[in-house]
Write an enzyme that holds these catalytic residues in place. Sequence first.
Site, PDB file in Angstrom:
ATOM      1  N   GLY A  16       0.792  -1.232   0.000  1.00 55.84           N
ATOM      2  CA  GLY A  16       0.000   0.000   0.000  1.00 55.84           C
ATOM      3  C   GLY A  16       0.822   1.279   0.000  1.00 55.84           C
ATOM      4  O   GLY A  16       0.306   2.347   0.346  1.00 55.84           O
ATOM      5  N   HIS A 115       2.214   1.242 -13.250  1.00 56.14           N
ATOM      6  CA  HIS A 115       2.944   0.032 -13.635  1.00 56.14           C
ATOM      7  C   HIS A 115       4.447   0.316 -13.578  1.00 56.14           C
ATOM      8  O   HIS A 115       4.894   1.376 -14.042  1.00 56.14           O
ATOM      9  CB  HIS A 115       2.530  -0.377 -15.053  1.00 56.14           C
ATOM     10  N   GLU A 148      -9.050  -3.585 -21.622  1.00 60.60           N
ATOM     11  CA  GLU A 148      -9.100  -5.046 -21.624  1.00 60.60           C
ATOM     12  C   GLU A 148      -7.709  -5.665 -21.796  1.00 60.60           C
ATOM     13  O   GLU A 148      -7.383  -6.662 -21.170  1.00 60.60           O
ATOM     14  CB  GLU A 148     -10.031  -5.507 -22.740  1.00 60.60           C
ATOM     15  N   ALA A 179       9.855   6.425  -7.341  1.00 57.00           N
ATOM     16  CA  ALA A 179       9.401   7.200  -8.516  1.00 57.00           C
ATOM     17  C   ALA A 179       7.885   7.097  -8.653  1.00 57.00           C
ATOM     18  O   ALA A 179       7.205   8.085  -8.989  1.00 57.00           O
ATOM     19  CB  ALA A 179      10.098   6.686  -9.777  1.00 57.00           C
ATOM     20  N   GLU A 180       7.327   5.921  -8.384  1.00 58.75           N
ATOM     21  CA  GLU A 180       5.870   5.741  -8.447  1.00 58.75           C
ATOM     22  C   GLU A 180       5.168   6.633  -7.443  1.00 58.75           C
ATOM     23  O   GLU A 180       4.182   7.310  -7.768  1.00 58.75           O
ATOM     24  CB  GLU A 180       5.505   4.284  -8.138  1.00 58.75           C
TER      25      GLU A 180
HETATM   26  C1  GRF Z   1       4.028  -1.193  -7.371  1.00 50.26           C
HETATM   27  O1  GRF Z   1       5.336  -1.412  -7.801  1.00 50.26           O
HETATM   28  C2  GRF Z   1       3.143  -1.223  -8.584  1.00 50.26           C
HETATM   29  O2  GRF Z   1       3.711  -0.684  -9.723  1.00 50.26           O
HETATM   30  C3  GRF Z   1       2.945  -2.683  -8.752  1.00 50.26           C
HETATM   31  O3  GRF Z   1       2.811  -3.170  -7.432  1.00 50.26           O
HETATM   32  C4  GRF Z   1       3.526  -2.347  -6.545  1.00 50.26           C
HETATM   33  C5  GRF Z   1       2.600  -1.909  -5.461  1.00 50.26           C
HETATM   34  O4  GRF Z   1       3.235  -1.520  -4.310  1.00 50.26           O
HETATM   35  N1  GRF Z   1       1.879  -2.978  -9.629  1.00 50.26           N
HETATM   36  P1  GRF Z   1       2.352  -0.913  -3.127  1.00 50.26           P
HETATM   37  O5  GRF Z   1       1.335  -1.933  -2.684  1.00 50.26           O
HETATM   38  O6  GRF Z   1       1.693   0.358  -3.598  1.00 50.26           O
HETATM   39  O7  GRF Z   1       3.350  -0.649  -2.032  1.00 50.26           O
END
Ligand code: GRF
Length: 201
Positions: A16, A115, A148, A179-180
């Site tokens: 999370g 992603h 899809e 980075a996310e």
């Molecule tokens: C992230 O790396 C996301 O890109 C991938 O799963 C991970 C999720 O991490 N699909 P978190 O649960 O938000 O810590």
Amino acid sequence: MSATTPRIAVLGSGAGSNFVAVANAIAAGTLDATVVLVVSDYSNAGILKHAADRDLPHVFLDPGPNPNRFADEAQIELARLLREARADAIVCAGFMRVLKAPMLTEWAGRIINIHPSLLPQFRGRDAISQALAAGIPVTGCTVHLVTEEIDSGEILAQSEVPLLAGDTKETLTPRINAAERALYPSALQKWLHSPGSRNSE
Ligand code: GRF
């Protein structure tokens, strides 16, 4: 928060950390959104604990008996939960199940995902290992719409992460995750406040 503040539901399967980044941005006032529901397909997922800590509505959704499938009944129940919560948009934050009808039809154009690669490179599972195996100099993360075909919807934002000499999955993953967490809240703010992210029915 105002009457036009977008109502988002967050779906996650794991720790999370992306959800925490989103919740923190809302608390800081840099993301104008309200989390109306957090859903996980794992009853002990960190994302549910983070939602509970913040007194946000959260629920475990039983994905069905087959670990590799997201049961039709579960998808129907998910659509019902999201409708009941009056969500405007759905934010996938580490949600590891493949969404299908009725989710994709009812919420078409209103589901967003992050992603860990620079799409269209390295779709699907374990994108970080795929990038390492390819030996490319730069990878990163992508915010995109969910359609899809897996990890193939419209790209909304990307952030680059250079590979370093000797990188392994263990050393690269935290840099991509950072980075996310930096990218998702700002990409969400832009998307949620642009025409088309909600009320498209
Ligand atoms: C992230 O790396 C996301 O890109 C991938 O799963 C991970 C999720 O991490 N699909 P978190 O649960 O938000 O810590």
